[in-house]
Design a protein around this motif. Structure first.
Motif, short mmCIF file in Angstrom:
data_model
loop_
_atom_site.label_atom_id
_atom_site.label_comp_id
_atom_site.label_asym_id
_atom_site.label_seq_id
_atom_site.Cartn_x
_atom_site.Cartn_y
_atom_site.Cartn_z
N ARG A 45 -10.69 60.40 23.33
CA ARG A 45 -12.03 60.65 23.85
C ARG A 45 -13.06 59.70 23.22
NH1 ARG A 45 -13.22 62.57 28.31
NH2 ARG A 45 -15.08 63.50 27.51
N VAL A 46 -12.94 59.46 21.91
CA VAL A 46 -13.88 58.55 21.24
C VAL A 46 -13.70 57.14 21.79
CG1 VAL A 46 -14.42 57.46 19.03
CG2 VAL A 46 -14.15 59.93 19.16
N GLU A 47 -12.46 56.71 21.96
CA GLU A 47 -12.22 55.37 22.52
C GLU A 47 -12.79 55.27 23.92
OE1 GLU A 47 -8.02 54.84 22.29
OE2 GLU A 47 -8.13 53.92 20.31
N GLN A 48 -12.63 56.32 24.70
CA GLN A 48 -13.15 56.33 26.06
C GLN A 48 -14.68 56.18 26.06
OE1 GLN A 48 -12.51 60.02 28.20
NE2 GLN A 48 -11.88 58.88 30.01
N VAL A 49 -15.35 56.90 25.19
CA VAL A 49 -16.81 56.82 25.10
C VAL A 49 -17.24 55.44 24.59
CG1 VAL A 49 -18.82 57.70 23.85
CG2 VAL A 49 -17.22 59.28 24.89
N MET A 50 -16.51 54.91 23.60
CA MET A 50 -16.88 53.60 23.04
C MET A 50 -16.69 52.49 24.06
SD MET A 50 -17.98 54.11 20.00
CE MET A 50 -17.89 52.55 19.17
N ARG A 51 -15.71 52.62 24.92
CA ARG A 51 -15.47 51.58 25.93
C ARG A 51 -16.47 51.66 27.08
NH1 ARG A 51 -9.37 52.46 25.47
NH2 ARG A 51 -8.84 50.87 23.94
N GLN A 52 -17.02 52.85 27.29
CA GLN A 52 -17.95 53.05 28.39
C GLN A 52 -19.22 53.73 27.88
OE1 GLN A 52 -15.69 55.44 31.05
NE2 GLN A 52 -14.32 53.79 31.63
N PRO A 53 -20.10 52.98 27.19
CA PRO A 53 -21.31 53.61 26.63
C PRO A 53 -22.20 54.20 27.71
CG PRO A 53 -21.39 51.22 26.37
CD PRO A 53 -20.04 51.56 26.90
N ARG A 54 -22.19 53.62 28.87
CA ARG A 54 -23.02 54.15 29.95
C ARG A 54 -22.61 55.58 30.30
NH1 ARG A 54 -23.94 51.58 35.95
NH2 ARG A 54 -25.30 53.23 36.67
N GLN A 55 -21.32 55.85 30.22
CA GLN A 55 -20.81 57.18 30.56
C GLN A 55 -21.40 58.25 29.64
OE1 GLN A 55 -18.79 57.51 33.28
NE2 GLN A 55 -19.15 59.69 33.05
N LEU A 56 -21.57 57.92 28.35
CA LEU A 56 -22.17 58.87 27.41
C LEU A 56 -23.59 59.22 27.83
CD1 LEU A 56 -22.08 60.43 24.72
CD2 LEU A 56 -22.91 58.35 23.62
N HIS A 57 -24.37 58.20 28.18
CA HIS A 57 -25.75 58.43 28.61
C HIS A 57 -25.77 59.28 29.88
CE1 HIS A 57 -26.63 54.30 26.61
NE2 HIS A 57 -26.45 55.23 25.73
N ILE A 144 -12.60 51.88 15.82
CA ILE A 144 -12.63 51.82 17.27
C ILE A 144 -13.84 50.99 17.64
CG2 ILE A 144 -12.82 53.16 19.39
CD1 ILE A 144 -11.67 55.51 17.75
N ARG A 145 -13.58 49.85 18.20
CA ARG A 145 -14.68 48.97 18.60
C ARG A 145 -14.62 48.76 20.11
NH1 ARG A 145 -12.90 46.23 13.78
NH2 ARG A 145 -14.41 46.63 12.17
N PRO A 146 -15.74 48.97 20.77
CA PRO A 146 -15.72 48.74 22.21
C PRO A 146 -15.62 47.26 22.51
CG PRO A 146 -17.95 49.19 21.49
CD PRO A 146 -17.06 49.37 20.29
N PRO A 147 -14.96 46.91 23.59
CA PRO A 147 -14.93 45.50 23.96
C PRO A 147 -16.32 45.04 24.34
CG PRO A 147 -13.96 46.83 25.68
CD PRO A 147 -14.27 47.75 24.54
N GLU A 148 -16.68 43.86 23.91
CA GLU A 148 -18.02 43.32 24.19
C GLU A 148 -18.01 42.72 25.59
OE1 GLU A 148 -21.70 43.35 23.08
OE2 GLU A 148 -20.17 43.84 21.63
N PRO A 149 -18.81 43.26 26.52
CA PRO A 149 -18.82 42.71 27.86
C PRO A 149 -19.46 41.32 27.85
CG PRO A 149 -20.45 44.47 27.67
CD PRO A 149 -19.69 44.40 26.37
N GLY A 155 -23.74 46.75 27.04
CA GLY A 155 -22.93 47.56 27.94
C GLY A 155 -23.49 47.52 29.34
N ASP A 156 -23.26 48.57 30.10
CA ASP A 156 -23.65 48.61 31.50
C ASP A 156 -25.09 49.07 31.70
OD1 ASP A 156 -21.17 47.78 32.15
OD2 ASP A 156 -20.40 49.78 32.58
N TRP A 157 -25.80 49.33 30.61
CA TRP A 157 -27.17 49.79 30.75
C TRP A 157 -28.10 48.62 30.75
CZ3 TRP A 157 -29.37 54.54 31.48
CH2 TRP A 157 -28.45 55.59 31.59
N PRO A 158 -29.20 48.67 31.34
CA PRO A 158 -29.83 49.79 32.02
C PRO A 158 -29.23 50.01 33.40
CG PRO A 158 -31.29 47.91 32.14
CD PRO A 158 -30.10 47.50 31.33
N PRO A 159 -29.33 51.25 33.89
CA PRO A 159 -28.84 51.52 35.24
C PRO A 159 -29.73 50.82 36.26
CG PRO A 159 -29.96 53.45 34.32
CD PRO A 159 -29.89 52.42 33.24
N PRO A 160 -29.20 50.57 37.42
CA PRO A 160 -30.03 49.92 38.43
C PRO A 160 -31.23 50.79 38.80
CG PRO A 160 -27.91 50.62 39.34
CD PRO A 160 -27.87 50.88 37.87
N PRO A 161 -32.37 50.16 39.07
CA PRO A 161 -33.56 50.96 39.41
C PRO A 161 -33.35 51.69 40.72
CG PRO A 161 -34.00 48.59 39.66
CD PRO A 161 -32.62 48.73 39.10
#
Length: 162
Positions: A45-57, A144-149, A155-161
């Motif tokens: 679960r921690v790896e999943q959150v670290m890989r997808q920070p947008r998902q946590l938000h 656990i380090r997220p891959p740097e996009p 990450g994927d933030w900010p979300p599109p307006p």
């Protein structure tokens, strides 16, 4: 005609200490397997959150929307606040990391200056940078380090307006 007679059923003689040992073995096995399973699940679960920070938000905003019955405007505003504050916290973490690393390096050099050559060798084996190499640690203690996009360090933030 005589009917064959069967021998009486074999009586099992269970010693209380054997029964207690067996129950303890079953309990400890369950404890060990359950702990390992929980550890593996939490790491996943921690790896999943670290890989997808947008998902946590998104999960935080979704949870707040459900629990507080936010209307669409409140949801949008809460989403913007969460995004802004999470980004600020990430920036603060990134800024403070070099300061923490510098303090750690100073601590190591001061300690090494006090130690004899033999103690220094032991220190390096036990507490040096090589001892914290991920190959020498159990898998569950690896960082656990997220891959740097590429091109988007946040990450994927900010979300599109909207």
């Amino acid at each position: 005609m005589d009917t064959p007679t069967l021998p009486p059923p074999r009586q099992w003689c269970v010693n209380r200490s054997h029964l207690l040992a067996f129950c303890l073995l079953i309990f400890l096995s369950g404890l060990f397997l359950g702990s390992g399973g929980i550890l593996m699940f939490m790491r996943y679960r921690v790896e999943q959150v670290m890989r997808q920070p947008r998902q946590l938000h998104e999960n935080l905003v979704e949870h707040m929307t459900r629990e507080l019955n936010l209307d669409p405007e409140q949801r949008r505003q809460v989403g913007a606040i969460v995004h802004e504050r999470m980004e600020n916290m990430r920036r603060l973490r990134d800024q403070s990391r070099p300061l923490i690393d510098a303090q750690y390096q100073q601590m190591q050099s001061q300690i090494k200056a006090l130690l004899s050559q033999e103690q220094n060798a032991k220190w390096e084996r036990r507490f040096g940078a090589e001892s914290f190499d991920r190959r020498q640690r159990p898998w569950f203690l690896n960082p656990i380090r997220p891959p740097e996009p590429p091109g988007n360090p946040g990450g994927d933030w900010p979300p599109p307006p909207p």
